[in-house]
Design a protein around this motif. Sequence first.
Motif, PDB file in Angstrom:
ATOM      1  N   CYS A 126      -2.593  -1.646   5.043  1.00 18.99           N
ATOM      2  CA  CYS A 126      -3.140  -1.455   3.662  1.00 18.99           C
ATOM      3  C   CYS A 126      -4.189  -2.682   3.363  1.00 18.99           C
ATOM      4  CB  CYS A 126      -2.049  -1.408   2.820  1.00 18.99           C
ATOM      5  SG  CYS A 126      -1.036  -2.777   2.567  1.00 18.99           S
ATOM      6  N   CYS A 184       4.450  -2.034   4.768  1.00 16.63           N
ATOM      7  CA  CYS A 184       4.790  -3.346   4.068  1.00 16.63           C
ATOM      8  C   CYS A 184       5.681  -2.942   2.879  1.00 16.63           C
ATOM      9  CB  CYS A 184       3.652  -4.122   3.528  1.00 16.63           C
ATOM     10  SG  CYS A 184       2.589  -3.215   2.671  1.00 16.63           S
ATOM     11  N   CYS A 239      -0.856  -7.436   5.131  1.00 17.29           N
ATOM     12  CA  CYS A 239      -0.588  -6.509   5.976  1.00 17.29           C
ATOM     13  C   CYS A 239      -1.748  -5.640   6.644  1.00 17.29           C
ATOM     14  CB  CYS A 239       0.164  -5.264   5.107  1.00 17.29           C
ATOM     15  SG  CYS A 239       0.537  -3.635   5.717  1.00 17.29           S
ATOM     16  N   CYS A 267       2.412   1.791   0.730  1.00 18.13           N
ATOM     17  CA  CYS A 267       2.209   1.308   2.301  1.00 18.13           C
ATOM     18  C   CYS A 267       3.498   1.462   2.767  1.00 18.13           C
ATOM     19  CB  CYS A 267       1.389  -0.007   2.384  1.00 18.13           C
ATOM     20  SG  CYS A 267       1.660  -0.354   4.196  1.00 18.13           S
TER      21      CYS A 267
HETATM   22 ZN    ZN Z   1       0.896  -2.489   3.949  1.00 23.74          ZN
END
Ligand code: ZN
Length: 349
Positions: free
Chosen positions: A145, A171, A142, A168
């Motif tokens: 993050c 994701c 991701c 996050c």
């Molecule tokens: Zn993420």
Amino acid sequence: MTDHYEVLGLSRDATADEIKKSYRRLARELHPDINPAPEAQDRFKQVTHAYEVLSDPQTRAQYDRGGDGAFGLGDIFETFFGSPQRGPRSRSQRGQDALLRIDLELSEAIFGANKTLTIDTAVGCEPCGQTGAKPGSTVRTCDVCRGSGQIQRQVQSFMGMMVTTTPCTVCKGSGETVPSPCPDCRGQGRVRAKRDLDVEIPAGVSDGLRLHLPGQGEVGFAGGTPGDIYLEVSVTPHPIYGRNGDDLTAILEVPVADAALGFETEIETLDGSAKVEVKPGAQHGDVVTLKGLGANRLRGRGRGDLRIELKVLTPSRLDSKQKDIFKKLRDLHRDDKPRLGSRRSRGRF
Ligand SMILES: [Zn+2]
Ligand SMILES: [Zn+2]
């Protein structure tokens, strides 16, 4: 160096709870937002540092031995506001459990059976190998993050600026995204399908019993472990045979003359034909037991019994000849009159 216990107004044997309470009280009193005096700010720093050291059993023990230890404010924040999950949580999820019903004939419940059920469930998506990523593409870290699954934010709290950690949202905390989802499963890694499920029904199950089939449920999201199936047994009522625990029950209708004179007859049981022998003078409600012709014991060995209850039938339409016979019978038993009796002691004519 100031004494951390003194700063918090505590003795050296203060409990963890006392340390926390004392810090909370002082922090509210000395917080820069509430108390702008410069000496209050210094005190606030002292109090917070003292709390940092004494609130952790390890650093407290170290301090008690003569050393000191300090760490970031984040830990204090967690003490009061709960600890966020560390690191990404897996993208895959366990499949759901399912409760299904299985209809059985009485003989199947008693003797056991092998059944095949067609179930509507989720199975792994083959083209993407359950990853959810379009074949040829991959699951990616991701960007938002950077794979940690967490976003850190600064927030204003009663103790000043704090860093909070939240999962996050891009994701959903997994640290991974699927830029090109597999078209077959739309990124789920599993697809709905009908599947045959072979089940071995143990002998002796009864209505309402739940059989647990671990791992036979739907496949999880993105390759997660499958759920379980619970199979609830529903036994179709038998026209003749009932069930009482491990025993089977039945009613045998007996004409009054047979009850009086005794008889032998063949009946069709779930095991095939069996001989029933009734002694003369059988009463309505008498039970004849056929040993071992009941249900298999689900736990333990052997089988229950078949208990046949006699239902003595009195003729309701007598022709004149039969009526004469009954009258003669009554005359022969002149002393036998209808009378009140107890349920327990059966009178015998
Ligand atoms: Zn993420
Ligand atoms: Zn797929």
